[in-house]
Design an enzyme around this catalytic site. Structure first.
Site, PDB file in Angstrom:
ATOM      1  N   SER A  41       0.804  -1.226   0.000  1.00  0.00           N
ATOM      2  CA  SER A  41       0.000   0.000   0.000  1.00  0.00           C
ATOM      3  C   SER A  41       0.830   1.267   0.000  1.00  0.00           C
ATOM      4  CB  SER A  41      -0.932   0.024   1.211  1.00  0.00           C
ATOM      5  OG  SER A  41      -0.181  -0.032   2.412  1.00  0.00           O
ATOM      6  N   ASP A 354      -3.051   8.346   8.104  1.00  0.00           N
ATOM      7  CA  ASP A 354      -4.218   7.618   8.623  1.00  0.00           C
ATOM      8  C   ASP A 354      -3.867   6.617   9.717  1.00  0.00           C
ATOM      9  OD1 ASP A 354      -2.928   5.647   7.216  1.00  0.00           O
ATOM     10  OD2 ASP A 354      -4.525   5.307   5.746  1.00  0.00           O
ATOM     11  N   HIS A 357      -0.319   4.814   7.054  1.00  0.00           N
ATOM     12  CA  HIS A 357       0.379   5.417   5.924  1.00  0.00           C
ATOM     13  C   HIS A 357       0.809   6.843   6.247  1.00  0.00           C
ATOM     14  CE1 HIS A 357      -2.547   2.386   4.503  1.00  0.00           C
ATOM     15  NE2 HIS A 357      -1.463   1.930   3.898  1.00  0.00           N
TER      16      HIS A 357
END
Length: 386
Positions: A41, A354, A357
């Site tokens: 991610s 968040d 990340h």
């Protein structure tokens, strides 16, 4: 006795600033015509959202994701651009489209195979060793390289074989962060931290097998990223505060006094990075005709957390910009992009976006270090000059 740690099974991810100064890239003839990116991610530009179409709400396909640069969600797990985006911009190449959007995109200038939840180890490994916590999708590095091979075949069919070799020789391959998800699944399946650490050699071998496969496929310029300090993530700090899940993180000895991060989780990351860097050195000797860059993901994040104001980050470095409250602004029940979450007014003042990340501003700082050599050996821009 080693305390047992359990992390969340990151089905959507786990543990995937500065403008470039004086690089002179505008006056330099481009060495690279394309970029091919792999990872999780921290590098995914939309593959997971495409793969998960039709599933219940994918939070980072909702506002405020993407608000800083794109002004809309793009499938990136950040408020804006990622490290791979800044690399593409510095090399004067288009931002990489996700491979799974291939029917609507021209992938001749590069493609992104990274995907949220990506692992170094295959699903079969977890089924054999850790059946209680298994990745929900087949998204390992080996699978991503399989996607690349499919794209390579179509690109090579459109050109002569010699032209295909030239295409790959003028491409930059970036193998982004891998490993954090692997340990997350192992720990969530009941493995102790010491047991998870025993799998580091397997993770590093899997990453190296992937790199060597890419070299055999024709890659000549590769960037291999280490992992970041997982013990500094607001998600980990919120989960283990007060000794949750058997971590016994209740005394000052469990936290780094310079940063407030969890020592043992960071130690796991440092161990992998040491092994991976050694392995990259060995691969350099094995493949003298290939240029390999080791990109450090740990030091830049640790520096931002330790001395945020020095680099222009004015908010609490361990507190997420977007989240559901609490001392670290991370709450799984009100994750960023879902009902109940809130977002800060200035994401660029925060290191973490968040809870898992980073913000675009943090990614820009790291990318600058990879490009100019502060956090990479050799620098990516050195490859352009060679």
């Amino acid at each position: 006795m080693e305390p047992q740690v359990q992390l969340l099974p990151l089905t959507f991810v786990l543990l995937p600033y500065l403008l470039l100064h004086g690089t002179g890239t505008a006056a330099t003839p481009p060495r690279f015509n394309s970029i091919f990116s792999f990872g999780n991610s921290y590098a995914d530009t939309g593959n997971f959202v495409l793969q998960s179409a039709g599933l219940p709400c994918i939070a980072f396909n909702n506002s405020p994701y993407g608000e800083t640069f794109f002004r809309r969600p793009t499938g990136r797990a950040s408020d804006g651009r990622l490290i791979i985006d800044f690399i593409a911009e510095a090399l004067e190449l288009p931002l990489l489209p996700p491979f799974l959007s291939r029917q609507a995109q021209d992938l001749s200038r590069g493609a992104n195979f990274a995907i949220v939840g990506g692992t170094a180890l295959d699903v079969g490994f977890f089924l054999r060793r850790n059946a209680g916590s298994v990745p929900p999708f087949r998204s390992s590095l080996r699978v991503q390289i399989g996607w690349f091979r499919r794209l390579k075949q179509s690109l090579c069919n459109a050109t002569a074989s010699a032209g295909c070799g030239e295409l790959l020789a003028r491409s930059l391959f970036v193998v982004g962060e891998l490993g954090s998800n692997d340990y997350g699944y192992l720990l969530a399946g009941g493995k102790s931290l010491q047991e998870a650490k025993s799998f580091v050699p397997e993770v590093v071998k899997a990453i190296c097998r992937g790199v060597e496969t890419l070299v055999e496929e024709g890659a000549r310029y590769l960037v291999v990223s280490g992992t970041l300090p997982a013990g500094c993530l607001p998600m980990a700090l919120a989960k283990y505060a007060g000794g949750a899940a058997g971590t016994n993180a209740t005394t000052t000895d469990d936290y780094d006094p310079r940063t407030g991060c969890l020592r043992r989780l960071n130690g796991l990351a440092q161990y992998q990075n040491w092994m991976l860097r050694e392995a990259v050195d060995h691969m350099r000797a094995k493949y003298p005709g290939t240029k390999l860059v080791y990109a450090d993901f740990y030091r830049p994040v640790a520096r931002l957390v330790r001395r945020p104001a020095k680099f222009g980050f004015t908010e609490e470095p361990l507190r997420a910009c977007c989240g559901g409250g609490g001392p670290y602004n991370y709450n799984l029940g009100a994750a960023c992009g879902s009902p109940g979450s809130t977002v800060c007014q200035e994401p660029s003042a925060h290191v973490h976006w968040d809870g898992i990340h980073l913000t675009e501003a943090a990614y820009k700082y790291i990318a600058d270090g990879w490009l100019n050599g502060l956090y990479a050996h050799p620098s990516i821009l050195d490859l352009v000059q060679q």
